[in-house]
Enzyme design. Structure first.
Site, PDB file in Angstrom:
ATOM      1  CD  GLU A 121      39.873  -9.886 -43.269  1.00  0.00           C
ATOM      2  OE1 GLU A 121      39.512 -10.321 -42.158  1.00  0.00           O
ATOM      3  OE2 GLU A 121      40.573  -8.848 -43.406  1.00  0.00           O
ATOM      4  CD  GLU A 266      42.622 -13.708 -40.839  1.00  0.00           C
ATOM      5  OE1 GLU A 266      42.689 -12.634 -40.196  1.00  0.00           O
ATOM      6  OE2 GLU A 266      42.912 -13.785 -42.055  1.00  0.00           O
TER       7      GLU A 266
END
Length: 484
Positions: A121, A266
Site C-alpha cells: 500500500e 487483503e
C-alpha cells in the site's frame, strides 16, 4: 512384476492427492509482527490442514519461505516499503534481492513462489507521497530482475494498493477513476503490470468505512442482502465489496485496461479494539464473503471466480495501532493458532482446524495485588508503562474487556506486559503493586492470555552450531596443549 509396480505407483499418487491443491481457492495473509511468533512449520501445517492454498507474505523471511517448501502452497513474497528506494535506485540491488529471496527458494527449497509484492500500500494517503516516486522504478527493476533470472513466466511482480487509490465522485461504481493526485503514477504501474501479464492487487476493507463514518449503513458492509441496494444505471449493488471492486474495474476500463486481472490482496474483519470489531461481525463478514465467492459468480462487472487473500491468518500483537486498536486483531486465529470462531472456508468438512504442537508458557498470570490501593500514585504510571510495552488494545469502550472494573483493567495491563516478557519474575513487580497468581483471572469475554514459548528461528540454530564448533576447537587446543 509390472502390475505390482503400477499398483505401488498408484498408491503413492493417491497418497499425495491431499497435498495437491487446486489453483482456485481462498488465500490468507500471514503477517509476523508479533512479540511471539508461531514457528513457521506449525503455521504451514495449519495452512495445509485448513486447505488454504495460497499465502501472502509481507517480507521474505528465510525460515518462513523454507517452511513453505514442498508444501504446494502458492506464495506471494513481500518486499517491505523501506526497500523501495534502494531497489528503485539500483538494478544490482534488485537482482540480488530476487536471487536471494525468490530464485534460491524456487530452486533450493522448492517453494511455489508465484508473485512478488513490491511494497505494501505504498500510495496510501496517510503516507503523504513518501513512496510515490520510488514504487514504479522499484517495480520496473524487480520485473527486469525476474526476466534476467529466467523466472518471469512463473513469478509475477505486482504492487498491493489500498482501495483509496481510486474514487467515485457520486459514489457509483461507473463513475470510478484513479485519484487525480496520483492518476499518472498508478497508470505507470498498471501499464507495466499489463505488459508483463501481472495482476492488479487491491486491498478492500468495508470495516474501515464503518470505522471512519458513523453514518455508514452497517448492513451494506456485509453480504446478507439486508442492505438497501445501490442502483448504478440499472445494476444493483447489495454490498460494499462488489461496489468497491467494480469502481476499480471501471477505473481500469476508462484508462484502457479493462481486461487486467484483479487480485484481492487483503479483505477481512477484526475481532477486537473497536465497538464494531467483534467476533459476531467478523464471523458474519468472513463467512458471508466465503459464501459470496464460493459459487464463482463474481461481481456485476467481473463475473467469474475471485482471487482473494483473507486478512489475516493470525493476530499480531506488535503491529502499529496508529490506524486504530483493532489493528492487532485481524486474525481468524488467535496468536496461539486457536480459531476465534466457526468459519467454513469450504476446504474441510468442519470449521477451522487449530494449530498443533504449540507450546505455552506456564499457567500463571500477573495481577494487581488484592490489597493494593487504587489511589496509590504509582498505579497510573505503572499501567501506562505496562501498556506501552504490552498490548492493551482489548481494553476500552465496547471491546472484549470493556466491562472490567478498575482493578481488572490494571491487572490486564500488568499481565500483558508479564506474558510478553516471558513471565520473568522481574516483569511482575510494578513498584510492589503486582503479584503472580495461578488462578485464571479471565472474566466473561475478557481473556487474560498466557503467551506461547518464544520462537528464535534458524538464527538460534546457527548460533548453536557456531558455539559447538568453537567448543570443539577449544577442546582440541586444550587437548594438544596438555599432551605436549
Amino acid at each position: 512384476m509390472g502390475f505390482s509396480r503400477a499398483r505401488v505407483m498408484l498408491v503413492v499418487l493417491v497418497s499425495l492427492l491431499p497435498m495437491v491443491f487446486p489453483v482456485n481457492g481462498i488465500g490468507a495473509n500471514w503477517g509476523t509482527q508479533a512479540t511471539h511468533r508461531l514457528p513457521p512449520d506449525i503455521v504451514v501445517r495449519m495452512l495445509r490442514e485448513n486447505g488454504i492454498q495460497k499465502v501472502k507474505l509481507f517480507d521474505a523471511d528465510y525460515d518462513t519461505l523454507k517452511a513453505l517448501g514442498k508444501s504446494g502452497i502458492e506464495v506471494m513474497v513481500g518486499m517491505p516499503n523501506d526497500l523501495l528506494a534502494p531497489i528503485a535506485g539500483s538494478m544490482k540491488a534488485a537482482e540480488k534481492w530476487v536471487s536471494e529471496n525468490v530464485s534460491s527458494h524456487l530452486s533450493t527449497n522448492n517453494v511455489n513462489i508465484r508473485y512478488v509484492a513490491v511494497g505494501n500500500e505504498p500510495f496510501l494517503a496517510t503516507y503523504n507521497g513518501t513512496f510515490l516516486r520510488t514504487t514504479y522504478p522499484a517495480l520496473q527493476n524487480v520485473q527486469a530482475a525476474l526476466i534476467k533470472a529466467g523466472i518471469s513466466n512463473q513469478v509475477k511482480a505486482t504492487v498491493p494498493l489500498n482501495a483509496d487509490v481510486y474514487e467515485s465522485p457520486n459514489g457509483l461504481p461507473s463513475a470510478g477513476d484513479f485519484r487525480a493526485d496520483i492518476h499518472d503514477f498508478v497508470l505507470q504501474i498498471v501499464k507495466l503490470l499489463s505488459d508483463n501479464g501481472a495482476p492488479f492487487t487491491v486491498n478492500i476493507y468495508p470495516f474501515i468505512s464503518l470505522y471512519i463514518d458513523p453514518n455508514f449503513p452497517v448492513d451494506y458492509a456485509f453480504f446478507d442482502g439486508n442492505a438497501s441496494p445501490v442502483n448504478d444505471g440499472g445494476t444493483n449493488y447489495n454490498n460494499m465489496f462488489d461496489a468497491n471492486h467494480d469502481t476499480l474495474v471501471w477505473a481500469l476500463q476508462k484508462n484502457g485496461f479493462g481486461n487486467l486481472p484483479v487480485i484481492i490482496g487483503e479483505i477481512g474483519w477484526p475481532t477486537d479494539g473497536d465497538r464494531n470489531a467483534n467476533l459476531d461481525y467478523a464471523r458474519r463478514f468472513n463467512q458471508g464473503f466465503m459464501s459470496h465467492v464460493s459459487g464463482g459468480k463474481g461481481t456485476p462487472m467481473r463475473p467469474g471466480p475471485i482471487d482473494a487473500y483473507l486478512f489475516s491468518l493470525i493476530d499480531e500483537d506488535a503491529k502499529s495501532i496508529q490506524p486504530g486498536n483493532f489493528e492487532r486483531h485481524w486474525g481468524v486465529f488467535y496468536f496461539d493458532g486457536q480459531p476465534k470462531y466457526t468459519l467454513n472456508l469450504g476446504t474441510t468438512n468442519s470449521g477451522l482446524v487449530p494449530a498443533r504442537g504449540v507450546q505455552e508458557l506456564e499457567k500463571k498470570w500477573c495481577i494487581l495485588k488484592p490489597d493494593a490501593k487504587l489511589t496509590d500514585p504509582q498505579v497510573a504510571p505503572t499501567v501506562s508503562y505496562a501498556c506501552s510495552l504490552g498490548d492493551c488494545t482489548s481494553l476500552g469502550y465496547q471491546t472484549s474487556c470493556g466491562s472490567l472494573d478498575s482493578q481488572g483493567n490494571i491487572s490486564y495491563a500488568y499481565n500483558s506486559y508479564y506474558q510478553i516478557h516471558n513471565q520473568l519474575d522481574s516483569a511482575c513487580k510494578f513498584q510492589g503493586l503486582a503479584t503472580v497468581t495461578r488462578s485464571d483471572p479471565s472474566v466473561g469475554s475478557c481473556k487474560f492470555s498466557i503467551q506461547i514459548k518464544p520462537y528464535y528461528g534458524a538464527a538460534a540454530h546457527r548460533l548453536s552450531s557456531i558455539e559447538k564448533t568453537l567448543c570443539s576447537i577449544l577442546f582440541l587446543v586444550l587437548f594438544l596443549w596438555t599432551t605436549q
